[in-house]
Design a protein around this motif. Structure first.
Motif, PDB file in Angstrom:
ATOM      1  N   SER B  99      -3.154   4.586  -9.350  1.00 48.96           N
ATOM      2  CA  SER B  99      -2.432   4.779  -8.096  1.00 48.96           C
ATOM      3  C   SER B  99      -2.697   3.573  -7.217  1.00 48.96           C
ATOM      4  O   SER B  99      -3.651   2.834  -7.447  1.00 48.96           O
ATOM      5  N   CYS B 100      -1.848   3.403  -6.218  1.00 51.04           N
ATOM      6  CA  CYS B 100      -1.988   2.238  -5.352  1.00 51.04           C
ATOM      7  C   CYS B 100      -1.652   2.633  -3.915  1.00 51.04           C
ATOM      8  O   CYS B 100      -0.524   3.016  -3.627  1.00 51.04           O
ATOM      9  N   GLY B 101      -2.639   2.570  -3.030  1.00 45.37           N
ATOM     10  CA  GLY B 101      -2.430   2.886  -1.619  1.00 45.37           C
ATOM     11  C   GLY B 101      -2.622   1.649  -0.759  1.00 45.37           C
ATOM     12  O   GLY B 101      -3.704   1.068  -0.741  1.00 45.37           O
ATOM     13  N   PHE B 102      -1.557   1.233  -0.078  1.00 46.35           N
ATOM     14  CA  PHE B 102      -1.644   0.060   0.801  1.00 46.35           C
ATOM     15  C   PHE B 102      -1.858   0.502   2.250  1.00 46.35           C
ATOM     16  O   PHE B 102      -1.184   1.414   2.723  1.00 46.35           O
ATOM     17  N   ILE B 103      -2.775  -0.160   2.943  1.00 42.93           N
ATOM     18  CA  ILE B 103      -2.835  -0.077   4.402  1.00 42.93           C
ATOM     19  C   ILE B 103      -2.533  -1.483   4.906  1.00 42.93           C
ATOM     20  O   ILE B 103      -3.275  -2.431   4.616  1.00 42.93           O
ATOM     21  N   GLY B 134       2.051   5.898  -5.574  1.00 46.77           N
ATOM     22  CA  GLY B 134       1.581   5.016  -4.510  1.00 46.77           C
ATOM     23  C   GLY B 134       1.857   5.552  -3.128  1.00 46.77           C
ATOM     24  O   GLY B 134       2.482   6.600  -2.951  1.00 46.77           O
ATOM     25  N   ASP B 135       1.356   4.799  -2.146  1.00 43.78           N
ATOM     26  CA  ASP B 135       1.497   5.189  -0.744  1.00 43.78           C
ATOM     27  C   ASP B 135       1.398   3.929   0.108  1.00 43.78           C
ATOM     28  O   ASP B 135       0.678   2.998  -0.231  1.00 43.78           O
ATOM     29  N   THR B 136       2.139   3.913   1.209  1.00 44.34           N
ATOM     30  CA  THR B 136       2.110   2.767   2.118  1.00 44.34           C
ATOM     31  C   THR B 136       1.910   3.247   3.540  1.00 44.34           C
ATOM     32  O   THR B 136       2.670   4.076   4.023  1.00 44.34           O
ATOM     33  N   LYS B 137       0.894   2.712   4.191  1.00 42.72           N
ATOM     34  CA  LYS B 137       0.705   2.978   5.613  1.00 42.72           C
ATOM     35  C   LYS B 137       0.710   1.647   6.348  1.00 42.72           C
ATOM     36  O   LYS B 137       0.226   0.635   5.815  1.00 42.72           O
ATOM     37  N   ASN B 150      -6.231   0.536  -1.821  1.00 44.76           N
ATOM     38  CA  ASN B 150      -6.998   1.478  -2.629  1.00 44.76           C
ATOM     39  C   ASN B 150      -6.301   1.633  -3.969  1.00 44.76           C
ATOM     40  O   ASN B 150      -5.082   1.796  -4.036  1.00 44.76           O
TER      41      ASN B 150
END
Lengths: 340, 340
Positions: B99-103, B134-137, B150
């Motif tokens: 998974s890939c989480g960007f802040i 994934g997720d982008t904040k 992350n």
């Protein structure tokens, strides 16, 4: 972590003794379980035990950067467990395992961190979720705002549960599991210092117990939880995935009067407001009454309502109280940043 | 994402059209695979297919906050794939899904983001890893420093591979897979503007191909990759988990002369310096030559060396060139913050 120095320091993110202490005294103590306590670089779970629960693994991730970190109805720790659990649960999976990655700002209060960690641990425990692996980074003062949390989650989808936006068909009903925009309204009221005496809290909750009774129902086609972008964003996702359109009946939208008030005051649309514990369900017309009945039996679903239906024209339309329909665009941006 | 506005805006983190565009045009394009392309809230993988590769799931997470985001030998994107892949690979698992989480900080260059995303995609593809969810904040300018990533990872551990710090026994040999401290020295030189003409790059690499040939070897007891806190942190983890001690022979430590130079200049210890592509292996004395032989056959293992052995006294000792031993403490903090 002696009482004389109750803030996060750069040392807490290094590979040295300070980090080991933080992990042992705070994280391992609060999250304690047989996987995490192994203290390997990875959690290890038996595949045959997972296979007892279903035939597919569900895997998801979300980072949480909400401001403020405490709000009526929750905090960033509770939110980090609920949000990721719900992204698993809407596939039909039972959320089982979670990872937890902290990014902490130097100077952040260790007492506050303890409160947030306990909040995560309590929420996870309440729903049978185990936090099995984690990571802690610290950045210098000013390089992050207080605390960011990433949680990734794993669950198992039971056989025969096949919920997907691809199943959506013309004539399907759109059901929401409760009132719209509670989370967005609570945060907006708090952060923008509107100081309105609103009786509204975030709806931040784990929805797996609300969802479980829907699994045996034939005719349930797709489930998602509406967060950033509100129910409107989910409607657009459903339309894009199915190539179909959706017509929403404005008068059927369940909205608390306090939320409606804040929306009217600020010219905002409840359909665009964020939620943290609301489902948008697409179901066949035949199954819709059964879905509503099961939702109404759960405390989190008492306000569930059918709000519209799937149509063949690939547009999202809102039918107003005088029968006039208008196009419901997906806004370019949310009204409120850092809502989750 | 038109060329007139090539920076991250708050809209890119909202649930609206701007975020959808960023996801479609950048993330889905770079990471494209059959799981991610479903665009559900979670990736779904067949458990029976996973079970073909082994009997246990490995699950891990890491957030990456390194400063600077580009460095000799890599960037934060490559690092985010390598680091998490290695935390899976040291269990014996083949890293499979991530998974890939960007802040992202408001104002961050979209062109730079594209470079980092491509770097992640290329590294993942090279090692058969699929980024499946994934997720982008986005946070306002000043609420985060440029970009944090992350990654959480899943892999399957083959049957009969049982590497764990709990297996460590007196007389076991300690093997490192190559030179120590390359990552730490490269970052220190770059960030502290030492401007030393050092011929040293980060060792940032995915180690699964180096590790795979070790799986059939009986006698391999434990593997970890040394990152923050250096090899010293891993030695202390091994000692704590086994209740035993370790004696290291200082003269046997493989250290590049450039890294040795920077350490002597600054009074630092190569054993405490960060790595991003180095294993610390504990193996029976009988198996040690076979482990070394297999490591030496891989480009990432040519400098592998036996550096010490497990002893019954629960201390970490460093034997110097004159035969005098001294206690090797785990420092309270790393010499260098934001190293990964």
């Amino acid at each position: 972590m002696n009482s004389a120095n109750r803030v996060v320091t750069m040392a807490h993110g290094s590979g040295g003794r300070a980090m080991q202490q933080l992990i042992e005294e705070m994280f391992l103590t609060a999250f304690s379980n047989s996987f995490l306590n192994q203290r390997e670089d990875q959690a290890r779970m038996s595949l045959s035990e997972l296979a007892l629960q279903g035939d597919r693994l569900a895997f998801t991730t979300d980072s949480y950067v909400i401001d403020p970190i405490f709000f009526p109805g929750g905090d960033i720790g509770k939110l980090a467990v609920c949000g990721t659990a719900n992204d698993l649960a809407v596939s039909g999976a039972t959320p089982a395992f979670m990872s937890c990655g902290f990014i902490l700002e130097e100077g952040f209060s260790l007492d506050t961190l303890q409160i947030l960690v306990d909040s995560m641990a309590n929420t996870a425990r309440q729903y049978g979720i185990q936090i099995v692996t984690g990571d802690t980074k610290v950045v210098p003062r000013g390089a992050a705002d207080k605390i960011f949390i990433n949680t990734s989650g794993i669950g198992v989808i039971p056989q025969a549960v096949e919920w997907s936006a691809k199943n959506i068909a013309v004539g399907d009903k759109i059901i929401v599991s409760g009132t719209l925009g509670d989370h967005g309204a609570a945060i907006l009221n708090l952060r923008e210092k509107l100081d309105m005496q609103l009786d509204v809290s975030s709806d931040c909750a784990v929805l797996s117990d609300l969802i479980a009774p829907l699994r045996p129902l034939a005719g349930v086609h797709a489930l998602r939880d509406a967060t950033r972008g509100g129910v409107n964003a989910i409607l657009h996702e459903y339309a894009a995935a199915s190539g179909l359109g959706i017509e929403i009946d404005e008068s059927s939208l369940p909205v608390k009067s306090a939320v409606r008030g804040i929306c009217e005051l600020l010219g905002l649309e409840p359909l665009n407001f964020a939620n943290e514990g609301k489902l948008v369900i697409v179901t066949s017309a035949d199954s819709a009454p059964h879905v509503l009945e099961r939702l109404h039996q759960h405390p989190l679903g008492v306000d569930a309502a059918c709000i519209g239906e799937v149509v063949s024209t690939a547009k999202i339309l809102l039918r107003g109280s005088y029968g006039i329909t208008r196009l419901l665009d997906l806004p370019y941006a949310e009204p409120l940043p850092r809502i989750c």
